[in-house]
Scaffold this motif. Structure first.
Motif, PDB file in Angstrom:
ATOM      1  N   GLU A 275       0.831  -1.198   0.000  1.00 15.22           N
ATOM      2  CA  GLU A 275       0.000   0.000   0.000  1.00 15.22           C
ATOM      3  C   GLU A 275       0.873   1.259   0.000  1.00 15.22           C
ATOM      4  OE1 GLU A 275      -3.092  -0.536   2.844  1.00 15.22           O
ATOM      5  OE2 GLU A 275      -3.512   1.611   2.790  1.00 15.22           O
ATOM      6  N   HIS A 276       1.994   1.189   0.759  1.00 20.54           N
ATOM      7  CA  HIS A 276       2.905   2.336   0.776  1.00 20.54           C
ATOM      8  C   HIS A 276       3.452   2.608  -0.618  1.00 20.54           C
ATOM      9  CE1 HIS A 276       6.037   5.026   2.403  1.00 20.54           C
ATOM     10  NE2 HIS A 276       6.805   4.481   1.476  1.00 20.54           N
ATOM     11  N   TYR A 277       3.847   1.537  -1.341  1.00 24.29           N
ATOM     12  CA  TYR A 277       4.367   1.720  -2.692  1.00 24.29           C
ATOM     13  C   TYR A 277       3.326   2.377  -3.587  1.00 24.29           C
ATOM     14  CZ  TYR A 277       8.172  -1.472  -1.533  1.00 24.29           C
ATOM     15  OH  TYR A 277       9.254  -2.055  -0.981  1.00 24.29           O
ATOM     16  N   ILE A 278       2.071   1.906  -3.489  1.00 24.01           N
ATOM     17  CA  ILE A 278       1.037   2.416  -4.394  1.00 24.01           C
ATOM     18  C   ILE A 278       0.728   3.873  -4.087  1.00 24.01           C
ATOM     19  CG2 ILE A 278      -1.386   2.154  -5.033  1.00 24.01           C
ATOM     20  CD1 ILE A 278      -1.019  -0.851  -4.576  1.00 24.01           C
ATOM     21  N   VAL A 279       0.696   4.235  -2.791  1.00 25.46           N
ATOM     22  CA  VAL A 279       0.297   5.597  -2.425  1.00 25.46           C
ATOM     23  C   VAL A 279       1.433   6.580  -2.686  1.00 25.46           C
ATOM     24  CG1 VAL A 279      -0.409   7.064  -0.528  1.00 25.46           C
ATOM     25  CG2 VAL A 279      -1.387   4.788  -0.772  1.00 25.46           C
TER      26      VAL A 279
ATOM     27  N   GLY B 264       9.003   9.301  -9.014  1.00 17.29           N
ATOM     28  CA  GLY B 264       8.724  10.015 -10.249  1.00 17.29           C
ATOM     29  C   GLY B 264       8.378   9.120 -11.411  1.00 17.29           C
ATOM     30  N   ALA B 265       8.299   7.804 -11.200  1.00 14.53           N
ATOM     31  CA  ALA B 265       7.979   6.875 -12.284  1.00 14.53           C
ATOM     32  C   ALA B 265       6.500   6.534 -12.230  1.00 14.53           C
ATOM     33  CB  ALA B 265       8.808   5.602 -12.170  1.00 14.53           C
ATOM     34  N   THR B 266       5.792   6.686 -13.394  1.00 11.16           N
ATOM     35  CA  THR B 266       4.364   6.388 -13.393  1.00 11.16           C
ATOM     36  C   THR B 266       4.090   4.895 -13.484  1.00 11.16           C
ATOM     37  OG1 THR B 266       4.478   6.893 -15.721  1.00 11.16           O
ATOM     38  CG2 THR B 266       3.513   8.561 -14.297  1.00 11.16           C
ATOM     39  N   ASN B 267       5.061   4.123 -13.975  1.00 10.94           N
ATOM     40  CA  ASN B 267       4.905   2.665 -13.984  1.00 10.94           C
ATOM     41  C   ASN B 267       5.353   2.144 -12.621  1.00 10.94           C
ATOM     42  OD1 ASN B 267       4.733  -0.005 -14.521  1.00 10.94           O
ATOM     43  ND2 ASN B 267       6.372  -0.055 -16.034  1.00 10.94           N
ATOM     44  N   ILE B 268       4.385   1.708 -11.829  1.00 12.50           N
ATOM     45  CA  ILE B 268       4.690   1.355 -10.439  1.00 12.50           C
ATOM     46  C   ILE B 268       5.621   0.149 -10.364  1.00 12.50           C
ATOM     47  CG2 ILE B 268       2.707  -0.153 -10.070  1.00 12.50           C
ATOM     48  CD1 ILE B 268       3.816   2.466  -7.616  1.00 12.50           C
ATOM     49  N   VAL B 269       5.522  -0.740 -11.377  1.00 14.95           N
ATOM     50  CA  VAL B 269       6.398  -1.919 -11.369  1.00 14.95           C
ATOM     51  C   VAL B 269       7.855  -1.502 -11.520  1.00 14.95           C
ATOM     52  CG1 VAL B 269       6.900  -4.071 -12.525  1.00 14.95           C
ATOM     53  CG2 VAL B 269       4.564  -3.341 -12.284  1.00 14.95           C
TER      54      VAL B 269
ATOM     55  N   ALA C  76       9.069   1.373 -10.720  1.00 18.16           N
ATOM     56  CA  ALA C  76       9.467   2.053  -9.483  1.00 18.16           C
ATOM     57  C   ALA C  76       9.883   1.054  -8.425  1.00 18.16           C
ATOM     58  CB  ALA C  76       8.309   2.906  -8.972  1.00 18.16           C
ATOM     59  N   ILE C  77       9.149  -0.074  -8.354  1.00 17.09           N
ATOM     60  CA  ILE C  77       9.474  -1.046  -7.305  1.00 17.09           C
ATOM     61  C   ILE C  77      10.751  -1.802  -7.644  1.00 17.09           C
ATOM     62  CG2 ILE C  77       8.705  -3.170  -6.198  1.00 17.09           C
ATOM     63  CD1 ILE C  77       5.867  -2.066  -6.405  1.00 17.09           C
ATOM     64  N   ILE C  78      10.857  -2.355  -8.877  1.00 22.87           N
ATOM     65  CA  ILE C  78      12.001  -3.240  -9.139  1.00 22.87           C
ATOM     66  C   ILE C  78      13.284  -2.463  -9.302  1.00 22.87           C
ATOM     67  CG2 ILE C  78      10.588  -5.035 -10.189  1.00 22.87           C
ATOM     68  CD1 ILE C  78      11.802  -4.243 -12.861  1.00 22.87           C
ATOM     69  N   LEU C  79      13.224  -1.184  -9.702  1.00 24.76           N
ATOM     70  CA  LEU C  79      14.467  -0.447  -9.925  1.00 24.76           C
ATOM     71  C   LEU C  79      14.768   0.571  -8.848  1.00 24.76           C
ATOM     72  CD1 LEU C  79      14.293   0.065 -13.749  1.00 24.76           C
ATOM     73  CD2 LEU C  79      15.722  -1.481 -12.472  1.00 24.76           C
ATOM     74  N   ASP C  80      13.843   0.845  -7.943  1.00 28.97           N
ATOM     75  CA  ASP C  80      14.144   1.817  -6.898  1.00 28.97           C
ATOM     76  C   ASP C  80      14.014   1.206  -5.515  1.00 28.97           C
ATOM     77  OD1 ASP C  80      13.825   4.092  -5.051  1.00 28.97           O
ATOM     78  OD2 ASP C  80      14.097   5.222  -6.898  1.00 28.97           O
ATOM     79  N   TYR C  81      12.798   0.799  -5.143  1.00 31.77           N
ATOM     80  CA  TYR C  81      12.631   0.228  -3.798  1.00 31.77           C
ATOM     81  C   TYR C  81      13.380  -1.094  -3.651  1.00 31.77           C
ATOM     82  CZ  TYR C  81       8.842   3.558  -3.170  1.00 31.77           C
ATOM     83  OH  TYR C  81       8.110   4.685  -3.074  1.00 31.77           O
TER      84      TYR C  81
END
Lengths: 176, 144
Positions: free
Chosen positions: A124-128, A135-140, A142-147
């Protein structure tokens, strides 16, 4: 929901056909049916990223299998006809342990959250906050390359190691 | 490995460029739309594999393209590692997004994520292609 169940039934049927059929080319094709059903399922549960990867990998896999089969023999000679006398015991053991595991799994999986309702707070934190923080609109992405960039780096290392392994097995020079 | 018929050769010569273009689009827009380095890299590798399958493997060409794909794979891995280390050199943590994020839905946004997508795309595409070449044309490549 109903189309997912239909897909699961089709995949089960295709998997059984892939194992049991004697013609290896038909077996590879029914394996492809399983893979493409997985791709359609990814689209139905709104995961287009995974669907793209699944479709491309599935096409490559079926092409590889077909190319290999067309160069070698077409039929599988290892399939046995019917159940032999000494094959009875494994079948009985399979049914006993299958029933046991199913009953235990029904008890064990009762407390899992329902489909589409995760209990993980971090998702939920990632989505919100994902768009604001990365700054990435593709949430996937954002997750695999940042978080989870560290995991992706491990994945890249795994790929590198697999290439090394293939080249080591296939080498000609130095093999005794 | 000999080539296929002239129909297959002509069609795959036309299609391979478009498949490569589509893979590049998937990689470059990985932070905006579905896709990313892994998917786009596999699509780019598929365009080269289509060419090798239809035209067949020739000794000199396979050896040089194998060398190129090895170089690109190592470059992709190194680029990803350097991007990760940039955060460490800037005084923060491993994999920190140190470049400015920019406006959402622009091609140049999201800091290091597009660069990391390009690195992963190079790595995945070149790695898959070199595995395929090693399996398909191992006679030529592994000889020396």
């Amino acid at each position: 929901m109903i189309e997912i169940y239909l897909l699961v039934i089709a995949m089960l049927a295709a998997a059984i056909v892939a194992i049991e059929i004697k013609d290896l080319l038909a077996s590879a094709v029914s394996m492809g049916i399983v893979g493409f059903s997985v791709a359609i399922m990814f689209i139905l549960v709104q995961a287009p990223d995974l669907a793209i990867v699944q479709i491309v990998v599935e096409i490559l896999t079926v092409v590889f299998f077909a190319a290999t089969i067309l160069r070698t023999t077409h039929t599988d000679t290892t399939i046995q006809k019917g159940i032999q006398r000494e094959g009875i015991f494994p079948v009985i053991a399979f049914f006993i342990f299958g029933t046991l595991v199913t009953v235990l799994a029904i008890y064990a999986l009762k407390d899992l959250p329902r489909f589409g309702m995760p209990i993980m707070k971090v998702a939920e934190h990632y989505i919100v906050h994902g768009l604001n923080q990365t700054g990435a609109t593709n949430i996937v992405a954002a997750i695999i390359l940042d978080y989870r960039g560290y995991d992706t780096f491990g994945e890249a290392v795994v790929l590198f190691t697999s290439v090394l392994g293939v080249l080591t097995i296939l080498r000609v020079k130095g093999r005794k | 490995m000999k080539g296929m018929s002239v129909i297959v050769k002509t069609i795959s010569r036309i299609l391979a460029g478009f498949i490569f273009l589509y893979g590049s689009y998937i990689i470059l827009h990985g932070h905006l739309t579905p896709g990313g380095g892994f998917a786009g890299g596999v699509i780019i590798a598929a365009s080269f594999i289509l060419l090798v399958l239809s035209f067949g493997a020739a000794e000199i060409k396979e050896k040089s393209s194998y060398t190129f794909s090895s170089i690109f794979e190592s470059l992709g891995g190194l680029m990803f590692l350097i991007l990760a280390l940039l955060g460490l050199f800037a005084g923060t943590f491993f994999f920190t997004n140190i470049i400015s994020k920019g406006a959402p839905l622009k091609l140049l946004s999201a800091g290091i994520i597009p660069l990391a997508n390009i690195a992963i795309g190079m790595k995945v595409g070149a790695g898959l292609l070199s595995i395929f070449l090693a399996l398909a044309a191992s006679h030529y490549i592994m000889k020396e």
